[in-house]
Design an enzyme around this catalytic site. Sequence first.
Site, PDB file in Angstrom:
ATOM      1  NE  ARG A 163      -6.704   4.235   5.361  1.00 34.67           N
ATOM      2  CZ  ARG A 163      -5.754   4.618   6.216  1.00 34.67           C
ATOM      3  NH1 ARG A 163      -6.001   4.729   7.491  1.00 34.67           N
ATOM      4  NH2 ARG A 163      -4.541   4.906   5.784  1.00 34.67           N
ATOM      5  CB  CYS A 210      -5.558  10.939  11.422  1.00 37.95           C
ATOM      6  SG  CYS A 210      -3.936  10.259  11.595  1.00 37.95           S
ATOM      7  NE  ARG A 217       0.136  10.432  10.018  1.00 43.18           N
ATOM      8  CZ  ARG A 217      -0.252   9.437   9.236  1.00 43.18           C
ATOM      9  NH1 ARG A 217      -1.438   8.899   9.378  1.00 43.18           N
ATOM     10  NH2 ARG A 217       0.547   8.984   8.298  1.00 43.18           N
ATOM     11  CE  LYS A 224      -1.641   1.718   4.015  1.00 43.29           C
ATOM     12  NZ  LYS A 224      -1.580   3.116   4.454  1.00 43.29           N
ATOM     13  CG  ASN A 225       2.256   2.752   3.562  1.00 43.23           C
ATOM     14  OD1 ASN A 225       1.094   3.055   3.285  1.00 43.23           O
ATOM     15  ND2 ASN A 225       2.672   2.577   4.810  1.00 43.23           N
ATOM     16  CG  ASP A 247       2.846   1.627   9.409  1.00 40.11           C
ATOM     17  OD1 ASP A 247       2.530   2.505  10.227  1.00 40.11           O
ATOM     18  OD2 ASP A 247       3.040   1.866   8.197  1.00 40.11           O
TER      19      ASP A 247
HETATM   20  C1  UD1 Z   1       1.190   6.339   3.189  1.00 37.73           C
HETATM   21  C2  UD1 Z   1       2.386   6.039   4.007  1.00 37.73           C
HETATM   22  O1  UD1 Z   1       3.448   5.701   3.507  1.00 37.73           O
HETATM   23  N1  UD1 Z   1       2.217   6.100   5.328  1.00 37.73           N
HETATM   24  C3  UD1 Z   1       3.318   5.783   6.199  1.00 37.73           C
HETATM   25  C4  UD1 Z   1       4.191   6.991   6.364  1.00 37.73           C
HETATM   26  O2  UD1 Z   1       3.375   8.037   6.896  1.00 37.73           O
HETATM   27  P1  UD1 Z   1       3.913   9.538   6.857  1.00 37.73           P
HETATM   28  O3  UD1 Z   1       4.658   9.765   5.607  1.00 37.73           O
HETATM   29  O4  UD1 Z   1       2.744  10.404   7.166  1.00 37.73           O
HETATM   30  O5  UD1 Z   1       4.892   9.516   8.117  1.00 37.73           O
HETATM   31  P2  UD1 Z   1       6.183  10.405   8.370  1.00 37.73           P
HETATM   32  O6  UD1 Z   1       7.399   9.543   8.250  1.00 37.73           O
HETATM   33  O7  UD1 Z   1       6.117  11.631   7.553  1.00 37.73           O
HETATM   34  O8  UD1 Z   1       5.961  10.794   9.897  1.00 37.73           O
HETATM   35  C5  UD1 Z   1       6.945  10.590  10.889  1.00 37.73           C
HETATM   36  C6  UD1 Z   1       6.750  11.596  12.013  1.00 37.73           C
HETATM   37  O9  UD1 Z   1       7.079  12.892  11.519  1.00 37.73           O
HETATM   38  C7  UD1 Z   1       6.042  13.803  11.776  1.00 37.73           C
HETATM   39  N2  UD1 Z   1       6.036  14.798  10.654  1.00 37.73           N
HETATM   40  C8  UD1 Z   1       5.992  14.347   9.367  1.00 37.73           C
HETATM   41  C9  UD1 Z   1       5.997  15.238   8.310  1.00 37.73           C
HETATM   42  C10 UD1 Z   1       6.054  16.626   8.579  1.00 37.73           C
HETATM   43  O10 UD1 Z   1       6.042  17.469   7.688  1.00 37.73           O
HETATM   44  N3  UD1 Z   1       6.103  17.032   9.887  1.00 37.73           N
HETATM   45  C11 UD1 Z   1       6.098  16.154  10.933  1.00 37.73           C
HETATM   46  O11 UD1 Z   1       6.147  16.558  12.109  1.00 37.73           O
HETATM   47  C12 UD1 Z   1       4.780  12.933  11.837  1.00 37.73           C
HETATM   48  O12 UD1 Z   1       3.731  13.580  12.536  1.00 37.73           O
HETATM   49  C13 UD1 Z   1       5.314  11.708  12.544  1.00 37.73           C
HETATM   50  O13 UD1 Z   1       5.349  11.923  13.929  1.00 37.73           O
HETATM   51  O14 UD1 Z   1       5.261   6.685   7.236  1.00 37.73           O
HETATM   52  C14 UD1 Z   1       4.838   6.335   8.572  1.00 37.73           C
HETATM   53  C15 UD1 Z   1       6.092   6.115   9.403  1.00 37.73           C
HETATM   54  O15 UD1 Z   1       6.790   5.018   8.955  1.00 37.73           O
HETATM   55  C16 UD1 Z   1       3.940   5.116   8.518  1.00 37.73           C
HETATM   56  O16 UD1 Z   1       3.422   4.879   9.808  1.00 37.73           O
HETATM   57  C17 UD1 Z   1       2.785   5.319   7.547  1.00 37.73           C
HETATM   58  O17 UD1 Z   1       2.098   4.105   7.356  1.00 37.73           O
HETATM   59  C1  PEP Z   2      -0.647   5.007   9.160  1.00 35.71           C
HETATM   60  C2  PEP Z   2      -0.778   4.325   8.019  1.00 35.71           C
HETATM   61  O1  PEP Z   2      -1.163   4.848   6.822  1.00 35.71           O
HETATM   62  P1  PEP Z   2      -1.410   6.379   6.448  1.00 35.71           P
HETATM   63  O2  PEP Z   2      -0.089   7.076   6.541  1.00 35.71           O
HETATM   64  O3  PEP Z   2      -1.911   6.326   5.040  1.00 35.71           O
HETATM   65  O4  PEP Z   2      -2.425   6.914   7.421  1.00 35.71           O
HETATM   66  C3  PEP Z   2      -0.481   2.883   7.958  1.00 35.71           C
HETATM   67  O5  PEP Z   2      -0.324   2.352   6.842  1.00 35.71           O
HETATM   68  O6  PEP Z   2      -0.414   2.240   9.020  1.00 35.71           O
END
Ligand code: UD1
Ligand code: PEP
Length: 421
Positions: free
Chosen positions: A400, A118, A123, A24-25, A308
């Site tokens: 999802r 969420c 996030r 998915k990711n 995850d």
């Molecule tokens: C669709 C997808 O691939 N989702 C994955 C992606 O989410 P996602 O890309 O949202 O996760 P991030 O690696 O960006 O988030 C890591 C941390 O950084 C923080 N943050 C992130 C961006 C930003 O601009 N500012 C900030 O503060 C987030 O709130 C979180 O605490 O990576 C996460 C961490 O491995 C996984 O749990 C999710 O399943």
């Molecule tokens: C947190 C997840 O996905 P998303 O970043 O799309 O919310 C997930 O795959 O567990």
Amino acid sequence: MALQRIVIRGGGELHGEIPISGAKNAALPLVAAGLLTPGTLILDNLPELADVGFMLGLVEQHGAALARGPRHVEITAERITNTTAPYDLVRKMRASVLVLGPLVARMGEAKVSLPGGCAIGTRPVDLHLKGLEAMGARIELADGYVHATAPKGLKGTTIRFPFVSVGATENLLMAATLAEGETVLDNAAREPEITDLARCLEAMGADIAGIGTERLIVRGQPALHGARYSILPDRIETGTYAMAVGVAGGRVELVGARPDTLEDVIDVLNRCGVEVTPTERGMAVKRNGHRVAGVDVMTQPYPGFPTDLQAQMMVLMATADGAAMITETIFENRFMHVPELARMGANVTVHGASALVRGVPRLKGAPVMATDLRASISLVLAGLAAEGETVVNRIYHLDRGYERVEEKLGAVGARIQRVPE
Ligand SMILES: CC(=O)N[C@H]1[C@@H](OP(=O)(O)OP(=O)(O)OC[C@H]2O[C@@H](n3ccc(=O)[nH]c3=O)[C@H](O)[C@@H]2O)O[C@H](CO)[C@@H](O)[C@@H]1O
Ligand SMILES: C=C(OP(=O)(O)O)C(=O)O
């Protein structure tokens, strides 16, 4: 869609094989990457998931034409007719923000609804926005939307992330492929899904060095072209079913799994007494009779233990012979499964970012409520280990991220059924 629930009668072992779907990711950013080129991006091994459907709907409303087949899509964004990603689509799935980089890079403009908080945490997307700003985009926030403009195009620069972000790395990597000059992304995320995205972008004509490392160097191109790419197998789905075998006992081969993308998880499983061995077709997971041992884990960016899989690991530890400390370092609110697991007899105490899990010999079935994707599947796993019947309500989260979960688990002997609520 009518509300549904999943009913599980626990207690039996799992035996047989489970096919692993595309990740998915990886699929979500790869669909967004289709917006970078007027050519056709063909994606194979596409998982059939609600989130993938949302992402395809999003690129379609930006003007992309889609041709879909089973586990396959052809995306042709010959013309982008609309650069706005509306609230109604973005609120369904946070990964929608991944269209921002491609749209600004190709069109010099994009308006994307801010994804908002969420269940698992606030996030924010500040790193995505700061990175685009450093590349010369002007960013304005108004009425819940991010409006990014770069009428003369994006310019390469060096961006050092203060902490690792998967999404920010992906958004800026895609944007950089069409920027003028060289972009360096330092302290970039190294998740296998990012490597998959980078390899697909290469196939589309991008010039990227340092793939798989924390320093990505991208030489921007005037345009990218179409390509064909097969999405890597889902390491989180793999880890989830491996933990299901740990929880329920038995032996299952995870067909198509890529053990090299979850070495840390395999190490943890082996240490707690779940035997994982690579096979020609993927990997085999076995637990015979004895209870698992308690092993401490801390979630970390790749190659560390993935957040995850934290909820699923907690279920495995809930029936361990001993105690385990589970520490969540990525998201500030990712223990929502704890009160639900407690209703099934798990003994878990949360102190800040750590949960102390004291194993009990047996969980007990109960009606429970799913709050997010991985919490939902953790409750299904708990149901497999529990005495009696477990009813998991609000399962739309499951769809999802898990393809045909009740079929896959049912085929290895789980007594699991989807019923209307
Ligand atoms: C669709 C997808 O691939 N989702 C994955 C992606 O989410 P996602 O890309 O949202 O996760 P991030 O690696 O960006 O988030 C890591 C941390 O950084 C923080 N943050 C992130 C961006 C930003 O601009 N500012 C900030 O503060 C987030 O709130 C979180 O605490 O990576 C996460 C961490 O491995 C996984 O749990 C999710 O399943
Ligand atoms: C947190 C997840 O996905 P998303 O970043 O799309 O919310 C997930 O795959 O567990």
